[in-house]
Motif scaffolding. Structure first.
Motif, PDB file in Angstrom:
ATOM      1  N   TYR A 180      11.470  16.195  14.829  1.00  0.00           N
ATOM      2  CA  TYR A 180      10.742  14.948  15.595  1.00  0.00           C
ATOM      3  C   TYR A 180      11.322  13.587  14.809  1.00  0.00           C
ATOM      4  N   PRO A 218      12.746  10.799  17.299  1.00  0.00           N
ATOM      5  CA  PRO A 218      11.590  10.053  18.198  1.00  0.00           C
ATOM      6  C   PRO A 218      10.690   9.401  17.287  1.00  0.00           C
ATOM      7  N   ALA A 219      10.416   9.817  15.952  1.00  0.00           N
ATOM      8  CA  ALA A 219       9.411   9.203  15.148  1.00  0.00           C
ATOM      9  C   ALA A 219      10.150   7.845  14.647  1.00  0.00           C
ATOM     10  N   SER A 220      11.398   7.923  14.147  1.00  0.00           N
ATOM     11  CA  SER A 220      12.188   6.770  13.758  1.00  0.00           C
ATOM     12  C   SER A 220      12.296   5.718  14.801  1.00  0.00           C
ATOM     13  N   ASN A 221      12.173   6.120  16.070  1.00  0.00           N
ATOM     14  CA  ASN A 221      12.324   5.097  17.202  1.00  0.00           C
ATOM     15  C   ASN A 221      10.882   4.268  17.079  1.00  0.00           C
ATOM     16  N   TRP A 222       9.928   5.328  17.287  1.00  0.00           N
ATOM     17  CA  TRP A 222       8.571   4.751  17.368  1.00  0.00           C
ATOM     18  C   TRP A 222       8.243   3.872  16.241  1.00  0.00           C
ATOM     19  N   ILE A 223       8.365   4.162  15.116  1.00  0.00           N
ATOM     20  CA  ILE A 223       8.206   3.319  14.008  1.00  0.00           C
ATOM     21  C   ILE A 223       9.064   1.970  14.062  1.00  0.00           C
ATOM     22  N   PHE A 264      10.693   0.600  16.646  1.00  0.00           N
ATOM     23  CA  PHE A 264      10.735  -0.281  17.859  1.00  0.00           C
ATOM     24  C   PHE A 264       9.187  -0.363  18.387  1.00  0.00           C
ATOM     25  N   ASP A 265       8.322   0.406  18.255  1.00  0.00           N
ATOM     26  CA  ASP A 265       6.783   0.112  18.783  1.00  0.00           C
ATOM     27  C   ASP A 265       5.900  -0.333  17.636  1.00  0.00           C
ATOM     28  N   LEU A 266       5.984   0.574  16.668  1.00  0.00           N
ATOM     29  CA  LEU A 266       5.080   0.055  15.394  1.00  0.00           C
ATOM     30  C   LEU A 266       5.273  -1.212  14.816  1.00  0.00           C
ATOM     31  N   GLU A 322      16.187   1.439  12.449  1.00  0.00           N
ATOM     32  CA  GLU A 322      16.256   2.781  13.061  1.00  0.00           C
ATOM     33  C   GLU A 322      17.150   3.965  12.433  1.00  0.00           C
ATOM     34  N   TYR A 324      15.691   7.076  10.180  1.00  0.00           N
ATOM     35  CA  TYR A 324      16.226   8.390  10.554  1.00  0.00           C
ATOM     36  C   TYR A 324      17.132   9.206   9.572  1.00  0.00           C
TER      37      TYR A 324
END
Length: 286
Positions: free
Chosen positions: A50, A53-58, A60-62, A76, A80
């Motif tokens: 994961y 997806p975790a690096s994308n969430w941190i 871009f989202d967080l 990102e 990653y």
């Protein structure tokens, strides 16, 4: 009348060494250890699976950085690759150190030197070709080989070949350009690894190793072994192997992690802010 202790077997007989049976506490510790290793391996695999997806969430989202921006691509990439390499680093160093404590590394080293050095280059390059690692992911395994005192030329054969030969590229080349071009690709990649290993040994490249690697090479797990009274070394217990592997993992990780972060940071800046065709457009004209 008292009977001498050695009367049954003669005056010169020697008592037979009796292997000590593992104590109940040792068996209990071993069970807990292998259960913990299984649980940690499952957590490690879940974390590794994961990372993307975790690096994308941190990123871009967080943190709210745009995915289409240069900063977003760099951030990102940095998250990653940093997490991926550090996870691989801890796992591979621990596993290789545990194996070092379980085998006679001197015998492996002696097998790969001398008259069989050419075979060692071929084996190192073949293993590099077979492993699905990029250059970053190969470095932890290369470090483990070096601390296990595998000759530097053989480890360089692995490190050079690993990112050059890619299994997906082999399949695509076979389908698009045919088997002849694919064999040329494999031969060039393997040849580069073998030649690189030979040159590193010829230059005695081990003199350029960092001090912490040389220190790790000098720490032999065989020094922890005890003799059984007959001059033969006893095998290390599971707990002793774990202690050796854990200490080596912590020691090397403390020395390496900051350089991993710096290296990935430079790569992330190039990845995000330098266009893909910049090097071809500018350096190709030189």
């Amino acid at each position: 009348m008292t009977v001498p202790p050695n009367a049954q077997g003669g005056c010169c007989s020697q008592p037979r060494p009796v292997a000590a049976a593992p104590s109940p506490d040792s068996k209990s510790w071993n069970r807990r250890y292998f259960f913990s290793i299984a649980a940690l391996a499952a957590l490690w695999w879940a974390a590794y699976s994961y990372i993307l997806p975790a690096s994308n969430w941190i990123a871009f989202d967080l943190l709210g950085v745009s995915a289409d921006s240069h900063a977003g691509a760099s951030l990102e990439f940095f998250i990653y690759d940093t997490v991926k390499i550090l996870l691989l680093l801890t796992m591979l160093i621990y596993v290789i150190a545990w194996l070092r404590a379980s085998m006679n590394t001197e015998r492996v080293r002696d097998y790969l030197v001398g008259k069989r050095r050419g075979l060692g280059y071929l084996l190192g390059a073949s293993f590099g070709a077979a492993t699905p690692f990029c250059s970053c992911s190969s470095i932890p395994l290369f470090l483990g080989f070096t601390t296990a005192r595998i000759p530097i030329g053989i480890t360089m054969s692995f490190l050079i070949t690993s990112p050059l030969i890619n299994e997906i590229a082999v399949v695509l080349l076979w389908g698009l350009l045919g088997w002849k071009f694919t064999l040329i690709y494999l031969a060039v990649g393997m040849g580069a690894g073998i030649l690189g290993g030979f040159l590193m040994d010829s230059l005695k490249a081990e003199r350029w190793l960092q001090p912490f690697v040389i220190d790790a090479m000098g720490k032999s797990p065989n020094a922890m072994q005890h003799t059984n009274g007959m001059g033969k070394a006893e095998k290390l217990s599971v707990r002793q192997r774990h202690d050796f592997a854990y200490a080596e993992m912590i020691s090397i990780f403390k020395k390496v992690w900051k350089w991993v972060v710096i290296g990935v940071g430079i790569g992330a800046a190039l990845h995000g802010f330098v266009p893909d065709n910049w090097f071809a457009d500018n350096l190709g004209k030189v």
